[in-house]
Motif scaffolding. Structure first.
Motif: not given
Length: 355
Positions: A69-73
Motif C-alpha cells: 500500500d505504501r508503494l502504491t500511495a
C-alpha cells in the motif's frame, strides 16, 4: 494495530485532503488557463474524472496482487508532484498524470484504511471524509488566483514529493497484516448483493450532483462541504456502534424528509447532506466484506468506478433537469431501498461462511 498504525491512518486522511486539493487546484488553475474553449474544458474534466475514479478498479486489482500500500500511495503522490513541477508538459497531459496519481494514492490509502478497519466502517469513513474539503478548497484557491505564482507550483510540488518519500520510507512498522482465506463464492447471492451496493453508490454519486442549492455560496458552501466530510466520518462510527442497516435506515429516511425544504431552508439542506453521506463508508465496508479483505483494492475500485458513472450526467450537463427537492428525496429513499437488501444478502453470506 497500535499507536503507529493509528497515526498512519490519520496521515493518510490528511494526505487525502492534500492530494485532492493539489489535483483540483492544478485542474482549475493552470490547466484551465491553457484551454481555449468550454468544450476543451469539459473534455479535460471528463478525462481527469475518468483517470481519477474509473482507473481505481484495475489499479485496485493490481494492488491486491502487489500488496504494498505504501508503494502504491507514494507512486500516486509522485505523479501528482510531476504534474505540478513539469509545466512544460501540455495541460491535458498534466491533467491525466494528476488523475492517475490521484487514483493510485486513493487505492493505496484506501486499502490501508480498509485493512485497519478489518470490516468495520470507522477507519475508511475517516480516510474518505477529507477529500471533499480538499476539492472545495482547491476550487476556492483557483478562483482566488493563488495558482499563478511560481512559489505555489514549487510549494505544492515539493510538498507532494516529500510526502511521497516519507510515506514510502516510514511505513514498514505500520503495515497492517491481513490474512483472510478465500471463501467459496455463492454467486447468485453475492452477485445480487454486490449489484445492490454498487447501484447505491452510483445513485448516491448522481444525487450528490443535484445538491446545487440556491443558497450554496460563500460560507454556506463551505459549511455544506464540512457536512459532507462530517457525515462520512460519523457514518462509519455510528455504523460500527449501532449496526449498518439501522444507521442507514434512520439517516437516509431523515435525509429524505429534510431534502424537501432544503432548497429554501439552509439548515435543512446542511443536515440533509450530513445524514445523506453517512451511508458512504457503510457501503464501502459492506462491499469489502462481500469480496473479502484480501480483495479490498478491488472493492474500493468498484465503488469509485460506480461514483464515476454517477458523475457522468453532471459532467455531460444533463443532470440539471433532476435538480429538485422531490428528486433528491425520492432518490434518497431509492438508495435506501437498494442498500438494505445489499447489506442483508452480503452479511448473510458472511455469517454462513463463518458458521
Amino acid at each position: 494495530m497500535g499507536k503507529t498504525a493509528e497515526r498512519r491512518l490519520g496521515a493518510y486522511a490528511l494526505l487525502h485532503f492534500f492530494v485532492d486539493f493539489a489535483c483540483i487546484l492544478l485542474l482549475c488553475g493552470p490547466v484551465r488557463q491553457e484551454l481555449q474553449t468550454h468544450a476543451e474544458w469539459a473534455l479535460c474534466m471528463l478525462l481527469y474524472n475518468g483517470c481519477a475514479f474509473a482507473l481505481q478498479m484495475p489499479f485496485g486489482v493490481l494492488a491486491d496482487h502487489v500488496r504494498n500500500d505504501r508503494l502504491t500511495a507514494a507512486l500516486g503522490m509522485l505523479l501528482v508532484a510531476i504534474a505540478w513541477l513539469m509545466p512544460v508538459i501540455p495541460g491535458v497531459e498534466r491533467c491525466a498524470i494528476a488523475g492517475i496519481g490521484n487514483a493510485l494514492f486513493h487505492v493505496g490509502g484506501g486499502r490501508y484504511a480498509l485493512a485497519y478497519g478489518s470490516g468495520r466502517a470507522a477507519a475508511p469513513g475517516i480516510f474518505v471524509s477529507t477529500g471533499a474539503v480538499g476539492v472545495w478548497l482547491g476550487v476556492w484557491a483557483a478562483r482566488g488566483g493563488l495558482w499563478p505564482y511560481d512559489w505555489t507550483r514549487l510549494a505544492v510540488g515539493l510538498t507532494m514529493l516529500g510526502a511521497a518519500f516519507l510515506v514510502y520510507w516510514k511505513a514498514d512498522a505500520a503495515e497492517p497484516s491481513v490474512a483472510v482465506p478465500s471463501a467459496p463464492a455463492r454467486w447468485p447471492r453475492t452477485g445480487a448483493a454486490g449489484l445492490c451496493l454498487l447501484l447505491t453508490v452510483l445513485l448516491r454519486s448522481f444525487l450528490g450532483g443535484l445538491t446545487a442549492f440556491p443558497w450554496k455560496t460563500g460560507a454556506l458552501s463551505f459549511a455544506c462541504v464540512l457536512c459532507v466530510a462530517a457525515g462520512k466520518a460519523a457514518g462509519g462510527l455510528l455504523g460500527d456502534r449501532c449496526g449498518f442497516a439501522r444507521t442507514s435506515a434512520l439517516a437516509l429516511c431523515a435525509a429524505a424528509a429534510l431534502f424537501l425544504p432544503a432548497f429554501s431552508v439552509p439548515a435543512a439542506g446542511l443536515f440533509a447532506v450530513l445524514l445523506f453521506q453517512t451511508s458512504m463508508p457503510l457501503t464501502l465496508s459492506a462491499l469489502t466484506r462481500l469480496v473479502g479483505l484480501q480483495n479490498r483494492g478491488f472493492a474500493f475500485g468498484m465503488a469509485t468506478f460506480a461514483i464515476f458513472l454517477g458523475t457522468l450526467p453532471d459532467l455531460l450537463g444533463v443532470a440539471d433537469a433532476f435538480c429538485t427537492p422531490a428528486a433528491l428525496a425520492a432518490g434518497t429513499l431509492l438508495s435506501l431501498a437498494l442498500l438494505l437488501p445489499g447489506l442483508g444478502l452480503g452479511f448473510a453470506r458472511r455469517r454462513e461462511e463463518t458458521a
